[in-house]
Design an enzyme around this catalytic site. Sequence first.
Site, PDB file in Angstrom:
ATOM      1  N   ARG A 234     -13.547 -26.207  -1.516  1.00  0.00           N
ATOM      2  CA  ARG A 234     -14.083 -25.290  -2.517  1.00  0.00           C
ATOM      3  C   ARG A 234     -15.419 -24.781  -2.014  1.00  0.00           C
ATOM      4  O   ARG A 234     -16.186 -25.519  -1.387  1.00  0.00           O
ATOM      5  CB  ARG A 234     -14.251 -25.981  -3.883  1.00  0.00           C
ATOM      6  CG  ARG A 234     -12.937 -26.255  -4.604  1.00  0.00           C
ATOM      7  CD  ARG A 234     -12.276 -24.958  -5.074  1.00  0.00           C
ATOM      8  NE  ARG A 234     -11.027 -25.198  -5.794  1.00  0.00           N
ATOM      9  CZ  ARG A 234      -9.819 -25.169  -5.247  1.00  0.00           C
ATOM     10  NH1 ARG A 234      -9.706 -24.969  -3.928  1.00  0.00           N
ATOM     11  NH2 ARG A 234      -8.737 -25.350  -5.974  1.00  0.00           N
ATOM     12  N   GLU A 263     -16.778 -16.325  -4.106  1.00  0.00           N
ATOM     13  CA  GLU A 263     -15.584 -15.631  -3.643  1.00  0.00           C
ATOM     14  C   GLU A 263     -14.869 -14.864  -4.745  1.00  0.00           C
ATOM     15  O   GLU A 263     -14.071 -13.968  -4.470  1.00  0.00           O
ATOM     16  CB  GLU A 263     -14.611 -16.602  -2.989  1.00  0.00           C
ATOM     17  CG  GLU A 263     -13.962 -17.584  -3.933  1.00  0.00           C
ATOM     18  CD  GLU A 263     -12.952 -18.484  -3.213  1.00  0.00           C
ATOM     19  OE1 GLU A 263     -11.787 -18.488  -3.627  1.00  0.00           O
ATOM     20  OE2 GLU A 263     -13.336 -19.166  -2.238  1.00  0.00           O
ATOM     21  N   HIS A 295      -9.521 -17.342   1.732  1.00  0.00           N
ATOM     22  CA  HIS A 295      -8.805 -18.335   0.925  1.00  0.00           C
ATOM     23  C   HIS A 295      -7.290 -18.233   1.158  1.00  0.00           C
ATOM     24  O   HIS A 295      -6.501 -18.116   0.228  1.00  0.00           O
ATOM     25  CB  HIS A 295      -9.121 -18.151  -0.571  1.00  0.00           C
ATOM     26  CG  HIS A 295      -8.980 -19.416  -1.357  1.00  0.00           C
ATOM     27  ND1 HIS A 295      -9.895 -19.820  -2.297  1.00  0.00           N
ATOM     28  CD2 HIS A 295      -8.024 -20.391  -1.344  1.00  0.00           C
ATOM     29  CE1 HIS A 295      -9.513 -20.967  -2.833  1.00  0.00           C
ATOM     30  NE2 HIS A 295      -8.380 -21.331  -2.263  1.00  0.00           N
TER      31      HIS A 295
END
Length: 336
Positions: A234, A263, A295
């Site tokens: 994360r 993000e 991601h």
Amino acid sequence: MKVAVCSAQSYDRQFLLAANREIGHELMFFDSHLCEETRQMVADFPAVCVFVNDTLNAAVLQTLAAQGTRLIALRCAGFNNVDIQAANNLGLRVVRVPAYSPHSVAEHSVGLMLALNRHLHQAYNRVRNGNFALQGLLGFELRGKTAGIVGTGRIGAAVARILHGFGCRLVAHDSQESPECISLGVEYVPLEQLYADSDIITLHCPLNWQTHHLIDRAAITRMKRGVMLINTSRGAVIDTLAVVEGLKSSKIGCLGLDVYEQEGDLFFKDLSDQVRQDDVFERLLTFPNVLITGHQGFFTAEALSSIAQTTLQNISVFERDGVCQNEVTAELLHAD
């Protein structure tokens, strides 16, 4: 069951619809993120299916509960974007996908290591421009190097198996030691020792109050000069400003990210024709020894199929039996 699917990309539709063929839930797809500004779009849906960058704070959850939502189905493992305590207080049940394909994220993590070490992203651009010089592309063998794994759950253990195959010395830190990792020769050590010993540090821990900005200025100070840092967990596990300082001083030799603190304003969108407003992210992109992906560690056919199947099964069990499998409980919320 009538289900609102938020932050739905074309691949979400593809895999969820395929998994739903024999189940028959009524899936309604929404391109937009779920947040305070968009919470009205899912009115009257008893189940709402969300992803990592949807924001389910207390205000959003209050609206959902008032509109008749009873189930929040996360199509991911992490749940830091949901106010779990507020959900519990409102009687909303929250379920997740605790494991979809740990190999997908693990392989992506090692891919970042290999690309950074052998400068593959730079070499690719050089060759396309007719530059075949090797200066500046010197790498090192992974064999014999010390890799520090922070978090040895399913993904961390998969990374350990891969790096063991490369011949790395493996050290790890986790509140719960993995028997499989121990069988591979992984040595569990305090974080301070992991920082000091590791040539490569790879992060695979959840985001909670203990791991928020785990990699800060103090942690970076304890690391080897020239360390390789990889984060596919994360974004907020690392303090991005501290990492920028570490890159500028060469304390951090190279950085591989598949996640980023802010993000939500960037990833899963095509912003190629826009001026991006995040100055910290833009600063990261100026470093030749930084490799960022959007991601995509989870983004394999196997993982997407598993995510869709587990998500819909979670919804089906709740609809049929009124109980939750893979529920985010208070015990899980406060686990180390």
